[in-house]
Design a protein around this motif. Structure first.
Motif, PDB file in Angstrom:
ATOM      1  N   ASP A  81       4.361  -1.842 -10.235  1.00  0.00           N
ATOM      2  CA  ASP A  81       4.880  -0.613 -10.845  1.00  0.00           C
ATOM      3  C   ASP A  81       3.878   0.008 -11.807  1.00  0.00           C
ATOM      4  OD1 ASP A  81       7.221  -0.828  -9.425  1.00  0.00           O
ATOM      5  OD2 ASP A  81       8.361  -1.750 -11.064  1.00  0.00           O
ATOM      6  N   SER A  82       3.085  -0.833 -12.492  1.00  0.00           N
ATOM      7  CA  SER A  82       2.139  -0.314 -13.478  1.00  0.00           C
ATOM      8  C   SER A  82       0.906   0.307 -12.832  1.00  0.00           C
ATOM      9  CB  SER A  82       1.702  -1.443 -14.419  1.00  0.00           C
ATOM     10  OG  SER A  82       0.833  -2.364 -13.762  1.00  0.00           O
ATOM     11  N   LEU A  83       0.652  -0.006 -11.566  1.00  0.00           N
ATOM     12  CA  LEU A  83      -0.582   0.440 -10.929  1.00  0.00           C
ATOM     13  C   LEU A  83      -0.401   1.588  -9.948  1.00  0.00           C
ATOM     14  CD1 LEU A  83      -2.381  -2.966 -10.179  1.00  0.00           C
ATOM     15  CD2 LEU A  83      -2.841  -1.356 -12.042  1.00  0.00           C
ATOM     16  N   ILE A  84       0.678   1.587  -9.184  1.00  0.00           N
ATOM     17  CA  ILE A  84       0.762   2.524  -8.067  1.00  0.00           C
ATOM     18  C   ILE A  84       1.399   3.845  -8.476  1.00  0.00           C
ATOM     19  CG2 ILE A  84       0.932   0.599  -6.457  1.00  0.00           C
ATOM     20  CD1 ILE A  84       3.918   1.360  -6.093  1.00  0.00           C
ATOM     21  N   ASP A  85       1.203   4.858  -7.634  1.00  0.00           N
ATOM     22  CA  ASP A  85       1.889   6.137  -7.813  1.00  0.00           C
ATOM     23  C   ASP A  85       3.386   5.934  -7.585  1.00  0.00           C
ATOM     24  OD1 ASP A  85      -0.639   7.200  -8.130  1.00  0.00           O
ATOM     25  OD2 ASP A  85      -0.782   7.880  -6.046  1.00  0.00           O
ATOM     26  N   SER A  86       4.190   6.522  -8.430  1.00  0.00           N
ATOM     27  CA  SER A  86       5.635   6.330  -8.360  1.00  0.00           C
ATOM     28  C   SER A  86       6.181   6.694  -6.981  1.00  0.00           C
ATOM     29  CB  SER A  86       6.316   7.185  -9.425  1.00  0.00           C
ATOM     30  OG  SER A  86       7.716   7.033  -9.378  1.00  0.00           O
ATOM     31  N   GLY A  87       6.986   5.785  -6.445  1.00  0.00           N
ATOM     32  CA  GLY A  87       7.642   6.027  -5.159  1.00  0.00           C
ATOM     33  C   GLY A  87       6.774   5.839  -3.939  1.00  0.00           C
ATOM     34  N   SER A  88       5.548   5.348  -4.109  1.00  0.00           N
ATOM     35  CA  SER A  88       4.648   5.242  -2.955  1.00  0.00           C
ATOM     36  C   SER A  88       4.679   3.876  -2.267  1.00  0.00           C
ATOM     37  CB  SER A  88       3.202   5.536  -3.386  1.00  0.00           C
ATOM     38  OG  SER A  88       2.712   4.532  -4.262  1.00  0.00           O
ATOM     39  N   ALA A  89       5.382   2.907  -2.834  1.00  0.00           N
ATOM     40  CA  ALA A  89       5.344   1.542  -2.302  1.00  0.00           C
ATOM     41  C   ALA A  89       6.101   1.413  -0.977  1.00  0.00           C
ATOM     42  CB  ALA A  89       5.919   0.561  -3.305  1.00  0.00           C
ATOM     43  N   GLN A  90       5.441   0.804  -0.011  1.00  0.00           N
ATOM     44  CA  GLN A  90       6.063   0.447   1.255  1.00  0.00           C
ATOM     45  C   GLN A  90       5.837  -1.052   1.457  1.00  0.00           C
ATOM     46  OE1 GLN A  90       4.665   2.930   4.501  1.00  0.00           O
ATOM     47  NE2 GLN A  90       4.281   4.617   3.073  1.00  0.00           N
ATOM     48  N   PRO A  91       6.892  -1.859   1.435  1.00  0.00           N
ATOM     49  CA  PRO A  91       6.719  -3.317   1.512  1.00  0.00           C
ATOM     50  C   PRO A  91       6.026  -3.763   2.805  1.00  0.00           C
ATOM     51  CG  PRO A  91       8.954  -2.746   0.836  1.00  0.00           C
ATOM     52  CD  PRO A  91       8.304  -1.468   1.280  1.00  0.00           C
ATOM     53  N   ILE A  92       5.209  -4.782   2.670  1.00  0.00           N
ATOM     54  CA  ILE A  92       4.578  -5.441   3.823  1.00  0.00           C
ATOM     55  C   ILE A  92       5.223  -6.808   3.965  1.00  0.00           C
ATOM     56  CG2 ILE A  92       2.441  -6.432   4.728  1.00  0.00           C
ATOM     57  CD1 ILE A  92       0.927  -4.263   3.182  1.00  0.00           C
ATOM     58  N   GLU A  93       5.785  -7.064   5.111  1.00  0.00           N
ATOM     59  CA  GLU A  93       6.484  -8.323   5.331  1.00  0.00           C
ATOM     60  C   GLU A  93       5.639  -9.234   6.220  1.00  0.00           C
ATOM     61  OE1 GLU A  93       9.068  -9.099   3.725  1.00  0.00           O
ATOM     62  OE2 GLU A  93       9.625  -7.125   2.947  1.00  0.00           O
ATOM     63  N   PRO A  94       5.071 -10.304   5.673  1.00  0.00           N
ATOM     64  CA  PRO A  94       4.301 -11.237   6.498  1.00  0.00           C
ATOM     65  C   PRO A  94       5.206 -12.084   7.370  1.00  0.00           C
ATOM     66  CG  PRO A  94       4.460 -12.032   4.243  1.00  0.00           C
ATOM     67  CD  PRO A  94       5.087 -10.680   4.256  1.00  0.00           C
ATOM     68  N   ALA A  95       4.619 -12.748   8.348  1.00  0.00           N
ATOM     69  CA  ALA A  95       5.376 -13.595   9.259  1.00  0.00           C
ATOM     70  C   ALA A  95       5.922 -14.822   8.531  1.00  0.00           C
ATOM     71  CB  ALA A  95       4.491 -14.028  10.425  1.00  0.00           C
ATOM     72  N   GLU A  96       6.991 -15.399   9.073  1.00  0.00           N
ATOM     73  CA  GLU A  96       7.546 -16.646   8.525  1.00  0.00           C
ATOM     74  C   GLU A  96       6.535 -17.774   8.696  1.00  0.00           C
ATOM     75  OE1 GLU A  96      10.377 -17.620   7.018  1.00  0.00           O
ATOM     76  OE2 GLU A  96      11.129 -15.565   6.821  1.00  0.00           O
ATOM     77  N   THR A  97       6.515 -18.674   7.721  1.00  0.00           N
ATOM     78  CA  THR A  97       5.629 -19.843   7.782  1.00  0.00           C
ATOM     79  C   THR A  97       6.461 -21.116   7.666  1.00  0.00           C
ATOM     80  OG1 THR A  97       5.280 -19.736   5.386  1.00  0.00           O
ATOM     81  CG2 THR A  97       3.659 -18.623   6.785  1.00  0.00           C
ATOM     82  N   LEU A  98       5.856 -22.249   7.948  1.00  0.00           N
ATOM     83  CA  LEU A  98       6.545 -23.525   7.818  1.00  0.00           C
ATOM     84  C   LEU A  98       6.971 -23.732   6.366  1.00  0.00           C
ATOM     85  CD1 LEU A  98       4.118 -25.694   9.979  1.00  0.00           C
ATOM     86  CD2 LEU A  98       6.416 -24.920  10.620  1.00  0.00           C
TER      87      LEU A  98
END
Length: 561
Positions: free
Chosen positions: A52-69
């Motif tokens: 929140d302190s770094l990015i432009d407000s409202g620009s975040a799009q989550p990246i979901e990595p694959a499941e791991t063991l």
């Protein structure tokens, strides 16, 4: 961290600073980005707070990595790994010790991977390794910079050898970004240790550290137990690491977003080129139009303490600059400056030797004589320019490479040789300007270029006139005679074909009017880069090859000017 509350009516909370033990109003602490207003200690942020302190407000799009063991070893000590992990998830609200998003900073697109120390000490396990790798792959696919914010105690022991493999996995992903020319930046927060420190945290193009942040492979307690010695004050802190060439810069949390925005904007504009050519070139290319110079007077003028330095020119001839530090091996040579900059709006990389204007500054800058770490720092910057496709400008004002015992122990000759070979094949335009003294191989190590410009009162020589006089005349007072014999002045250098052009100076010399000298340098650089910019890489490298291939042969026309 201790928090105290007053009566329930006011609900005013106070806390004890974890660094200086001062009592702080908690809301003020949070408003200040969790930086102590008394001692400036940088407290921990959660991954979400950091994003929140770094990015432009409202620009975040989550990246979901694959499941791991989740528990590859079925590990248990006093409690099972699954139990510890489940507790960390409940306490932090995170799946693991990292959060990844696509976003923008200052309007520039970026992929951000931010670690959270609250989750099992930010340890590197399969989930963290997969998240960093996925973030790198997203950055590669989109061709946008990757920013990693690290906070870790090391590899996750409960996952055994698979945790160790994450170091290789993430390093491979960053290598792919290197090959593709995608900028990578790491932000080191406190603490960053072990496998994270020895992989993706320190293998990026630019390393930024928060004040006081600790970074190292082994922790201080382990080191003390192993070697049985007391560690120096500030060991492994950002300030220690800057002095020893490991990080590029220390950036206060309040300025971090702006610093990242400027770096990302430079990367986003990397294809932009200087396209302005003056109808009347701002340099002199015909020796017949120049006066015959007194070589010794040129030497004396070149050594004037008031002549602008590399840092002076960066501040006045360029639109902006961000200095980069360190050779990533052992030191940050103060006699060598490297910086990302803008010239007429176009991103460039600037390298230059740095003397000074006072006795104190001259001593601190080693009198402008680079050590091996200086040439290795410049080589690192050259490789970054090649990766990002940025034109290179070198500003040379040095009596030569530092001739000391430590320099020889650290391979001064090898460092210069490596710089020459790197410049010979660098796939971007290179313009070198002798702004004052060009002393021997120490100067040439920055001047194997497509265009070599020489300031009107600058000199360039295989040896200093005093050195030549002492060796050949056996008399240092014969330096003026040696200077004339060596033909070190700008007119002679143009006649010999060593210089492609002479940059006029203000009346009386650059030291008389530094602002006018900077304006003249800016015009000369813009003109030269505009001429070189359209050339295909193969043509650029061929011309550079033949330019230097011809020296010593019976011709002075080494290339099309």
């Amino acid at each position: 961290m201790t928090t105290l509350e007053t009566d329930s009516d006011t609900r005013t909370s106070w806390m004890v600073c974890p660094f200086c033990a001062a009592m702080i109003y908690a809301k003020r602490y949070d408003r200040g980005g969790r930086v102590c207003p008394d001692c400036d200690g940088h407290g921990a942020l959660t991954a979400d707070q950091r994003i929140d302190s770094l990015i432009d407000s409202g620009s975040a799009q989550p990246i979901e990595p694959a499941e791991t063991l989740r528990d590859p070893l079925g590990f248990s000590d006093s409690r099972s790994y699954l139990e510890r992990r489940g507790e960390a998830q409940r306490r932090t609200g995170m799946d693991d010790a990292i959060r990844c998003v696509r976003a923008s900073i200052g309007g520039a697109p970026v992929v951000l991977a931010v670690m959270d120390f609250r989750f099992l000490g930010g340890s590197l396990g399969s989930a963290v390794g997969e998240a960093v790798t996925t973030a790198a792959e997203v950055a590669l696919s989109a061709r946008v910079p990757l920013v990693l914010v690290t906070a870790s105690g090391g590899a996750r022991m409960q996952e055994g050898i698979l945790a160790l493999m994450q170091m290789a996995k993430t390093s491979q992903a960053l290598r792919d970004l290197d090959d593709a020319g995608v900028l990578t930046i790491s932000v080191i927060t406190d603490p960053t240790y072990g496998g994270v420190a020895a992989s993706y945290a320190t293998s990026t193009d630019i390393i930024i550290a928060e004040p006081g942040a600790r970074l190292g492979f082994a922790g201080p307690r382990v080191i003390q137990q192993t070697i049985g010695e007391t560690l120096p004050a500030g060991f492994q802190t950002a300030e220690f690491l800057l002095e020893h060439g490991v990080v590029d810069m220390i950036c206060h949390r309040s300025a971090l977003r702006d610093r990242l925005a400027r770096l990302l904007a430079l990367a986003a504009d990397s294809s932009r080129r200087v396209d302005f050519v003056e109808s009347v070139p701002p340099v002199r290319r015909d020796p017949a139009t120049l006066p015959t110079r007194d070589a010794w007077q040129s030497v004396r003028a070149a050594r004037e303490l008031g002549r602008p330095t590399t840092l002076d020119y960066l501040s006045s001839a360029f639109d902006e600059f961000i200095e980069l530090h360190g050779d990533r091996l052992s030191a940050d040579c103060p006699a060598m400056i490297t910086a990302l900059a803008r010239l007429a709006g176009a991103p460039v990389l600037v390298i230059g030797t740095q003397k000074g204007h006072t006795a104190g500054e001259l001593a601190r800058r080693n009198y402008g004589m680079p050590t091996p770490s200086g040439y290795r720092k410049s080589a690192r910057a050259l490789r970054l320019a090649a990766k990002l496709g940025l034109p290179v400008i070198t500003l040379v004002d040095t009596a030569g490479a530092y001739p000391g015992i430590t320099a020889e122990e650290q391979g001064q000759a090898v460092a210069i040789a490596e710089s020459l070979k790197l410049l010979a094949g660098l796939p971007v335009p290179i313009v070198s300007v002798i702004t004052g003294e060009g002393g021997s191989g120490g100067a040439l190590a920055l001047a194997l270029a497509d265009r070599v410009l020489v300031f009107e009162n600058a000199v360039y020589s295989v040896i200093s006139p005093e050195g030549c006089a002492s060796i050949l005349w056996k008399d240092a007072s014969a330096a003026p005679r040696a200077a004339a014999a060596l033909r070190v002045d700008s007119t002679a250098l143009l006649e010999l074909g060593v210089a492609d052009a002479v940059v006029p100076e203000p009346h009386g010399g650059a030291h008389r009017d530094p602002a006018a000298a900077a304006a003249q340098l800016r015009r000369a650089l813009r003109h030269s880069l505009a001429e070189l910019g359209p050339l295909p890489v193969t043509d650029l490298l061929d011309r550079r090859h033949y330019r230097f291939r011809a020296f010593g042969l019976p011709t002075t026309n080494h290339q099309e000017k």
